[in-house]
Design a protein around this motif. Structure first.
Motif, PDB file in Angstrom:
ATOM      1  N   LYS A   1      45.428 -34.151 -24.640  1.00 46.54           N
ATOM      2  CA  LYS A   1      44.828 -33.152 -25.863  1.00 46.54           C
ATOM      3  C   LYS A   1      43.863 -33.817 -26.340  1.00 46.54           C
ATOM      4  O   LYS A   1      43.858 -34.325 -27.311  1.00 46.54           O
ATOM      5  CB  LYS A   1      45.561 -31.914 -25.718  1.00 46.54           C
TER       6      LYS A   1
ATOM      7  N   ASN B   1      40.124 -32.446 -28.797  1.00 45.05           N
ATOM      8  CA  ASN B   1      39.613 -31.270 -29.353  1.00 45.05           C
ATOM      9  C   ASN B   1      38.675 -31.676 -30.898  1.00 45.05           C
ATOM     10  O   ASN B   1      39.294 -32.665 -31.832  1.00 45.05           O
ATOM     11  CB  ASN B   1      40.389 -30.155 -29.795  1.00 45.05           C
TER      12      ASN B   1
ATOM     13  N   TYR C   1      34.983 -27.802 -28.800  1.00 45.99           N
ATOM     14  CA  TYR C   1      35.038 -28.648 -27.562  1.00 45.99           C
ATOM     15  C   TYR C   1      36.115 -29.075 -27.509  1.00 45.99           C
ATOM     16  O   TYR C   1      37.184 -30.240 -28.057  1.00 45.99           O
ATOM     17  CB  TYR C   1      34.264 -29.812 -27.070  1.00 45.99           C
ATOM     18  N   ASN C   2      37.327 -28.552 -26.274  1.00 46.47           N
ATOM     19  CA  ASN C   2      38.646 -29.156 -25.902  1.00 46.47           C
ATOM     20  C   ASN C   2      37.991 -29.522 -24.752  1.00 46.47           C
ATOM     21  O   ASN C   2      37.952 -28.975 -23.397  1.00 46.47           O
ATOM     22  CB  ASN C   2      39.176 -28.035 -26.547  1.00 46.47           C
ATOM     23  N   PHE C   3      39.235 -30.966 -24.640  1.00 45.22           N
ATOM     24  CA  PHE C   3      39.833 -31.429 -23.468  1.00 45.22           C
ATOM     25  C   PHE C   3      40.959 -31.609 -23.067  1.00 45.22           C
ATOM     26  O   PHE C   3      42.165 -32.213 -24.604  1.00 45.22           O
ATOM     27  CB  PHE C   3      38.766 -32.803 -23.137  1.00 45.22           C
ATOM     28  N   GLU C   4      41.458 -31.042 -22.196  1.00 44.90           N
ATOM     29  CA  GLU C   4      43.005 -31.638 -21.227  1.00 44.90           C
ATOM     30  C   GLU C   4      43.729 -31.798 -20.272  1.00 44.90           C
ATOM     31  O   GLU C   4      42.939 -31.082 -19.530  1.00 44.90           O
ATOM     32  CB  GLU C   4      44.004 -30.072 -22.007  1.00 44.90           C
TER      33      GLU C   4
ATOM     34  N   SER D   1      43.469 -31.100 -15.440  1.00 46.17           N
ATOM     35  CA  SER D   1      42.624 -30.862 -16.351  1.00 46.17           C
ATOM     36  C   SER D   1      41.639 -29.911 -16.663  1.00 46.17           C
ATOM     37  O   SER D   1      41.568 -29.260 -15.656  1.00 46.17           O
ATOM     38  CB  SER D   1      42.049 -32.595 -16.189  1.00 46.17           C
TER      39      SER D   1
ATOM     40  N   SER E   1      37.740 -28.317 -19.271  1.00 50.87           N
ATOM     41  CA  SER E   1      38.024 -29.024 -21.086  1.00 50.87           C
ATOM     42  C   SER E   1      36.303 -27.717 -21.462  1.00 50.87           C
ATOM     43  O   SER E   1      36.641 -26.596 -19.749  1.00 50.87           O
ATOM     44  CB  SER E   1      36.970 -30.016 -20.593  1.00 50.87           C
TER      45      SER E   1
END
Length: 236
Positions: free
Chosen positions: A179, A181, A207-210, A220, A222
């Motif tokens: 994760k 962000n 901004y978030n990516f997981e 996944s 984002s």
């Protein structure tokens, strides 16, 4: 020590609580390798439950009842120094599937780099035997890098980046998760009395990516997010 948090995720219609309570007794300081090491020991409880909408699966429960031993010291790292040490946990775990236990030995600390830059980190080493983990080793890295600019006595602006990485090994259906962000925040803090403080942290363009990988799936996502955290701190 205590931390009481109410959590809510609009995307999955999930709400719950993540609370920690601990008592500790300070032990005698020791001097080792030319440094003073402070130590304490005591019980630690983490209450972590979530009510999940039926469309997304069963409710989540993972409560932790531990004996914790902490060691801390200071070092001349960065312009403002570093505060770091080790946490050891012997824990009984209560879940909504299979109860069990865990063992932990973690390295944690914070470094004041100067000019408003700070870094907070924890490196986790855990042995898990509960739920779907049957003698599983978890290596986890959690890091928060932050730049803060004070606007006045009560308000500040910060730019935060967070990384949280899990890697599981042996006897589990989990594989890894990652994760990341990053985003700007407006910070607020106000002392009402000597013992009572209110605070808030608001971010609206992060901004978030997981990504989560198991033996059976790889998911996944984002996108942009809004995060609001507010509360109060009271010293008994």
């Amino acid at each position: 020590d205590y931390d009481i948090e109410k959590k809510y995720d609009k995307n999955s219609n999930t709400d719950g609580w993540e609370n920690t309570f601990s008592l500790y007794r300070k032990l005698e300081e020791k001097e080792v390798f030319g440094k003073n090491w402070s130590m304490d020991i005591g019980p630690y409880i983490k209450y972590n439950v979530s009510d999940i909408s039926s469309d997304f699966g069963e409710d989540f429960k993972e409560n932790k009842y531990s004996l914790r031993y902490r060691v801390r010291t200071n070092s001349d790292i960065g312009l403002g120094g570093a505060y770091w040490g080790f946490d050891f946990f012997l824990s009984s775990i209560d879940t909504n599937s299979r109860d069990g236990y865990s063992l932990e030995g973690n390295l944690t600390g914070s470094i004041n780099l100067g000019y408003g830059f700070q870094n907070f980190f924890t490196i986790y080493n855990e042995y898990l035997d509960y739920g779907n983990n049957r003698g599983t080793y978890l290596f986890r890295i959690e890091n928060n890098f932050r730049w803060t600019y004070d606007l006045n006595e009560n308000f500040a602006f910060s730019l935060d980046s967070e990384i949280d990485s899990y890697n599981y090994y042996k006897n589990t259906d989990q594989d890894k998760s990652f994760k990341f962000n990053v985003g700007p925040y407006l910070l607020y803090s106000q002392d009402i009395t000597e013992k009572l403080r209110i605070f808030a942290k608001i971010g609206i363009t992060g901004y978030n990516f997981e990504e989560v990988k198991t033996k059976f799936s790889n998911v996944s996502e984002s996108g942009l997010y809004m995060k609001i955290r507010c509360g109060f701190e009271y010293i008994f």
